[in-house]
Design a protein around this motif. Structure first.
Motif, short mmCIF file in Angstrom:
data_model
loop_
_atom_site.label_atom_id
_atom_site.label_comp_id
_atom_site.label_asym_id
_atom_site.label_seq_id
_atom_site.Cartn_x
_atom_site.Cartn_y
_atom_site.Cartn_z
N MET A 1 14.55 13.85 -12.02
CA MET A 1 15.43 14.48 -12.90
C MET A 1 16.89 13.72 -12.90
SD MET A 1 17.06 18.45 -12.51
CE MET A 1 15.67 19.06 -13.20
N ASP A 2 17.14 13.19 -11.58
CA ASP A 2 18.53 12.79 -11.44
C ASP A 2 18.35 11.21 -10.75
OD1 ASP A 2 19.62 15.40 -11.55
OD2 ASP A 2 18.66 15.78 -9.56
N MET A 3 17.14 10.64 -10.75
CA MET A 3 17.05 9.18 -10.25
C MET A 3 15.69 8.42 -10.72
SD MET A 3 17.40 10.14 -6.06
CE MET A 3 17.03 11.58 -6.17
N ILE A 4 15.82 7.30 -10.80
CA ILE A 4 14.67 6.41 -10.85
C ILE A 4 14.66 5.26 -9.80
CG2 ILE A 4 14.72 6.72 -13.43
CD1 ILE A 4 16.10 3.90 -13.51
N THR A 5 13.52 4.83 -9.72
CA THR A 5 13.43 3.80 -8.60
C THR A 5 12.71 2.58 -9.47
OG1 THR A 5 11.16 4.93 -8.38
CG2 THR A 5 12.82 5.33 -6.65
N VAL A 6 13.21 1.43 -8.89
CA VAL A 6 13.09 -0.09 -9.53
C VAL A 6 12.65 -0.82 -8.33
CG1 VAL A 6 14.17 -1.93 -10.80
CG2 VAL A 6 14.63 0.47 -11.20
N ASP A 7 11.56 -1.71 -8.71
CA ASP A 7 11.22 -2.61 -7.90
C ASP A 7 12.02 -3.96 -7.77
OD1 ASP A 7 9.81 -4.69 -6.28
OD2 ASP A 7 7.96 -4.74 -7.56
N VAL A 8 12.76 -4.15 -6.99
CA VAL A 8 13.85 -5.25 -6.92
C VAL A 8 13.60 -6.29 -5.71
CG1 VAL A 8 15.82 -3.74 -7.50
CG2 VAL A 8 15.33 -4.21 -5.03
N THR A 9 12.22 -6.70 -5.68
CA THR A 9 11.68 -7.27 -4.66
C THR A 9 12.13 -8.89 -5.00
OG1 THR A 9 9.96 -6.17 -4.29
CG2 THR A 9 9.71 -8.24 -3.45
N ASP A 10 12.13 -9.18 -6.40
CA ASP A 10 12.49 -10.42 -6.91
C ASP A 10 13.73 -10.87 -7.02
OD1 ASP A 10 9.64 -10.88 -6.77
OD2 ASP A 10 9.54 -10.35 -8.48
N ASN A 11 14.71 -9.93 -6.77
CA ASN A 11 16.26 -10.23 -6.81
C ASN A 11 16.82 -9.94 -5.67
OD1 ASN A 11 18.88 -10.63 -7.62
ND2 ASN A 11 18.55 -9.79 -9.74
N PRO A 12 17.13 -10.82 -4.80
CA PRO A 12 17.97 -10.73 -3.55
C PRO A 12 19.35 -10.21 -3.52
CG PRO A 12 17.31 -12.90 -3.82
CD PRO A 12 16.61 -12.24 -4.79
N GLY B 1 0.70 -1.04 -0.07
CA GLY B 1 0.02 -0.05 -0.08
C GLY B 1 0.83 1.27 0.05
N GLU B 2 2.03 1.42 0.03
CA GLU B 2 2.83 2.61 0.34
C GLU B 2 3.14 2.65 -1.20
OE1 GLU B 2 5.60 3.36 3.96
OE2 GLU B 2 5.91 1.27 3.39
N ARG B 3 3.55 4.03 -1.47
CA ARG B 3 3.43 4.80 -2.82
C ARG B 3 5.05 5.28 -2.81
NH1 ARG B 3 -0.98 5.35 -5.65
NH2 ARG B 3 -2.94 4.74 -4.50
N VAL B 4 5.41 5.44 -4.35
CA VAL B 4 6.96 5.72 -4.57
C VAL B 4 6.86 6.97 -5.53
CG1 VAL B 4 8.99 4.84 -5.69
CG2 VAL B 4 7.73 3.28 -4.20
N GLY B 5 7.51 7.90 -5.36
CA GLY B 5 7.76 8.87 -6.43
C GLY B 5 6.76 9.79 -6.49
N TYR B 6 7.23 10.87 -7.34
CA TYR B 6 6.15 12.03 -7.46
C TYR B 6 4.79 11.32 -7.71
CZ TYR B 6 10.00 15.34 -7.31
OH TYR B 6 11.23 16.07 -7.18
N SER B 7 3.76 12.02 -7.23
CA SER B 7 2.38 11.77 -7.51
C SER B 7 2.01 10.38 -7.05
CB SER B 7 1.93 12.01 -8.73
OG SER B 7 2.28 13.32 -9.26
N GLY B 8 2.94 9.67 -6.16
CA GLY B 8 2.80 8.23 -5.86
C GLY B 8 2.08 7.28 -6.85
N ARG B 9 2.78 7.44 -8.11
CA ARG B 9 2.15 6.68 -9.11
C ARG B 9 2.18 5.35 -9.23
NH1 ARG B 9 5.01 7.15 -14.89
NH2 ARG B 9 6.45 5.76 -14.05
#
Length: 356
Positions: free
Chosen positions: A302-313, A249-257
């Protein structure tokens, strides 16, 4: 300490791709397009990699032409858009540059300047409708052009609008128009861009003009680079600089997309749209980290992206993230982002170091 974000350029892949052009068009000379900083690959690195495999270099502007001339004293350097001011004609003659004459006002400048031994190409508009003389005006344009140039170097050229598309893409009609308009001349011809080099052998003529394919992108809408034996020449990468655990339920990034649908681990990567990564890349766009393609999660900053890495420990701080390269390819990232690989490569800013 340097930011851990860079584009690695592979000169050997650029050379391979140039050899591939030679295989496809063995009877043509190669005018290699290195405009827009060699499609973002660094004009110095790329022109050095190409020098032993091509017959000339094509650019868009005088600044680019002077840069290439300073590196390569003897090869033809073609300014595809021609002179942009009257004074550029004298500069081109002095630096032994080749001008593509596309418009009547450029022809008038040439007549006023009377440079004599200047090398020129002349463009004919066969359907692209950006630059070039109309087919019916070719005799008049040539009559005015030829007294002022080195006619032994003159090349008549055109540009295809849809050579990248399969099926009836208009190339045959543009070639017919070009051939009819040049039938009474004996000058050299150049019609083939990257897509036509691969798809349409009848377009190869005296000179071919590869661009995107030299840097390992597929110029065809229905083919991958590997399927046409091209090797990507850039690997754009950055490091993981943060890892954090999110509850469902937690959100990531601008506008919580992006919203976590399960307990998730999010990696922050030190690259964003300020580095040329497409701002409109949607959630799910692949990023290769520790051997696995993982989904973009949240808006590109502008300077970062976020990636879901849950499936790669195996992902850790300092893991290198491949944003495009061999996998995922730049064309794949472009498709996700509703654009083309050309734009991503040419739009990469100078703040991203190019390394070999």
């Amino acid at each position: 300490m340097a930011r851990p974000t860079y584009a690695r350029i592979f000169p050997e892949h650029i050379a391979h791709n140039a050899r591939r052009v030679r295989e496809l068009a063995p009877d043509s000379r190669i005018m290699a397009c290195v405009k827009s900083d060699a499609y973002g690959h660094d004009i110095g690195i790329s022109s050095a990699a190409l020098a032993d495999h091509v017959d000339g270099f094509a650019v868009a502007s005088m600044n680019e032409a002077l840069s290439v001339r300073s590196l390569h004293a003897d090869k033809p350097v073609l300014m595809l858009e021609g002179p942009q001011t009257f004074d550029e004609i004298a500069e081109a003659a002095h630096k032994k540059l080749t001008l593509c004459i596309n418009e009547w006002h450029q022809l008038e400048w040439l007549e006023r300047s009377a440079p004599g031994e200047l090398s020129c190409w002349m463009k004919i508009d066969t359907g692209m409708h950006r630059l070039g003389f109309s087919p019916e005006s070719v005799p008049q344009a040539l009559a005015r052009l030829t007294p002022h140039i080195k006619t032994s170097d003159l090349v008549l050229c055109t540009h295809f609008s849809s050579a990248d598309l399969p099926g009836d893409n208009g190339v045959s009609e543009q070639l017919r128009c070009f051939d009819e308009s040049t039938a009474q001349t004996s000058f050299a011809h150049s019609t083939a861009n990257s897509a036509a080099i691969i798809r349409t052998a009848t377009s190869h003529r005296d000179w071919v003009r590869p661009g995107y394919m030299l840097y390992g992108g597929s110029p065809l809408a229905d083919a991958t680079p590997a399927s046409v034996n091209l090797k990507p020449a850039m690997e754009f990468s950055a490091e993981v600089i943060s890892l954090r655990e999110l509850a469902q339920g937690e959100r990531v990034g601008y506008s919580g997309r992006w919203e976590a649908r399960r307990p998730s681990k999010i990696a922050t990567i030190a690259a964003g749209y300020g580095d040329g990564y497409p701002r409109h890349a949607p959630d799910g766009t692949p990023v290769l980290i520790e051997g696995q393609c993982l989904p973009l999660a949240g808006r590109v900053s502008m300077d970062m992206i976020t990636v879901d890495v849950t499936d790669n420990p195996a992902v850790k701080i300092g893991s290198r993230a491949i944003l495009w390269g061999a996998q995922p390819g730049v064309d794949e990232i472009a498709r996700h982002s509703s654009t083309i690989g050309y734009e991503l490569l040419a739009g990469m800013p100078k703040r991203v170091p190019r390394i070999v």
